[in-house]
Design a protein around this motif. Structure first.
Motif, PDB file in Angstrom:
ATOM      1  N   VAL A 186       0.963  -1.469   0.023  1.00 55.84           N
ATOM      2  CA  VAL A 186       0.218  -0.192  -0.009  1.00 55.84           C
ATOM      3  C   VAL A 186       0.921   1.144  -0.131  1.00 55.84           C
ATOM      4  CG1 VAL A 186      -1.766   1.389   1.254  1.00 55.84           C
ATOM      5  CG2 VAL A 186      -1.815  -1.309   1.152  1.00 55.84           C
ATOM      6  N   PHE A 187       0.797   2.003  -1.060  1.00 61.01           N
ATOM      7  CA  PHE A 187       1.547   3.152  -0.989  1.00 61.01           C
ATOM      8  C   PHE A 187       1.094   4.487  -1.237  1.00 61.01           C
ATOM      9  CE2 PHE A 187       0.752   2.127  -5.461  1.00 61.01           C
ATOM     10  CZ  PHE A 187       0.746   3.211  -6.169  1.00 61.01           C
ATOM     11  N   ALA A 188      -0.243   4.702  -1.341  1.00 65.46           N
ATOM     12  CA  ALA A 188      -1.059   5.858  -1.525  1.00 65.46           C
ATOM     13  C   ALA A 188      -2.312   5.740  -0.764  1.00 65.46           C
ATOM     14  CB  ALA A 188      -0.900   6.663  -2.724  1.00 65.46           C
ATOM     15  N   GLN A 189      -3.131   7.037  -0.466  1.00 63.35           N
ATOM     16  CA  GLN A 189      -4.525   6.975   0.092  1.00 63.35           C
ATOM     17  C   GLN A 189      -5.165   7.920  -0.784  1.00 63.35           C
ATOM     18  OE1 GLN A 189      -6.256   4.861   1.862  1.00 63.35           O
ATOM     19  NE2 GLN A 189      -8.011   5.906   1.517  1.00 63.35           N
ATOM     20  N   THR A 190      -6.434   7.837  -1.227  1.00 63.69           N
ATOM     21  CA  THR A 190      -7.144   8.637  -1.775  1.00 63.69           C
ATOM     22  C   THR A 190      -7.517   9.596  -0.618  1.00 63.69           C
ATOM     23  OG1 THR A 190      -8.029   7.264  -3.571  1.00 63.69           O
ATOM     24  CG2 THR A 190      -9.347   9.149  -3.034  1.00 63.69           C
ATOM     25  N   ILE A 191      -7.506  11.016  -1.057  1.00 61.16           N
ATOM     26  CA  ILE A 191      -7.972  11.986  -0.126  1.00 61.16           C
ATOM     27  C   ILE A 191      -9.157  12.769  -0.817  1.00 61.16           C
ATOM     28  CG2 ILE A 191      -6.009  12.353   1.194  1.00 61.16           C
ATOM     29  CD1 ILE A 191      -4.945  14.558  -0.355  1.00 61.16           C
ATOM     30  N   ASP A 192      -9.303  12.693  -2.059  1.00 64.27           N
ATOM     31  CA  ASP A 192     -10.443  13.165  -2.711  1.00 64.27           C
ATOM     32  C   ASP A 192     -10.597  12.322  -4.001  1.00 64.27           C
ATOM     33  OD1 ASP A 192     -12.175  15.537  -3.060  1.00 64.27           O
ATOM     34  OD2 ASP A 192     -11.099  16.215  -4.712  1.00 64.27           O
TER      35      ASP A 192
END
Length: 228
Positions: A186-192
């Motif tokens: 897991v390398f990123a997370q949606t914020i919008d």
């Protein structure tokens, strides 16, 4: 625990060996000022995601390098699996390979702090323990009561309850694909842009790879910094 399984290829699932006393669920927090972000523009809308180089440095750097050189611009969404994830970033027509700086594969970078919650970006590796430019974005699913019971009864080798309630509650609240835990970086997370993820994952599909029909493309990926 069947949700996590045991050996994944040559790699034992690290979920069983994490030090949960040190866990910090950074995906549930607002990004730090100046944290790197990716803005992914698609035919279906835009997704903005916070990147986590301190937890997955090699995977994030490869994603940034590919984005900056324009590799992702014009890439198709080449698979939508059960309306729960969508995939992109392949380098060949069969979607069997990706791109890295030196042509090699990137070993998975696991962290007790990052999980496949809804909106997570994960490096795709075909269950091999490695990744490249290919990635998928998790829409996730709601957990069933059976899933929740299984998570709460998951024990370590000493028969002690393993998963903290904070993590289980996050799986329940955010949605997830729990079985991907400890299998992908897991390398990123949606914020919008969760609505864009919903739209893409809800698209009609066709063919062996479950490609969206009509096709959906990434038009541009821009790397920037988060500012509140």
């Amino acid at each position: 625990c069947s949700l996590f399984g045991g050996d994944q290829g040559l790699n034992k699932n690290p979920v069983r060996t994490y030090d949960y006393s040190q866990m910090k669920l950074v995906q549930l927090e607002e990004p730090a000022e100046g944290q790197p972000i990716a803005v992914i523009e698609t035919d279906a809308g835009t997704i903005t995601a916070a990147l986590y180089p301190e937890y997955a440095p090699n995977t994030v750097q490869n994603f940034i390098n590919r984005a900056n050189e324009g590799f992702y611009n014009g890439q198709d969404i080449y698979g939508i699996i059960e309306g729960e994830i969508f995939m992109s970033g392949a380098a060949d027509e069969k979607k069997d390979s990706g791109v890295t700086e030196d042509g090699g594969l990137i070993a998975n970078e696991y962290s007790v702090d990052l999980w496949p919650f809804s909106g997570a970006f994960c490096a795709y590796n075909g269950h091999s323990g490695y990744g490249d430019s290919r990635f998928f974005v998790v829409k996730g699913r709601e957990l069933s009561e059976e899933d929740i019971t299984e998570l709460r009864s998951f024990t370590d080798d000493n028969g002690e309850k393993l998963l903290p309630d904070e993590l289980i509650d996050a799986f329940i609240d955010k949605g997830s694909i729990v079985s991907y835990s400890g299998r992908y970086t897991v390398f990123a997370q949606t914020i919008d842009g969760f609505d864009t993820i919903e739209k893409i994952c809800g698209a009609a599909v066709s063919g062996e790879l479950y490609q969206p029909d009509p096709p959906i493309y990434i038009t541009n990926v821009t790397i920037g910094e988060y500012h509140a």
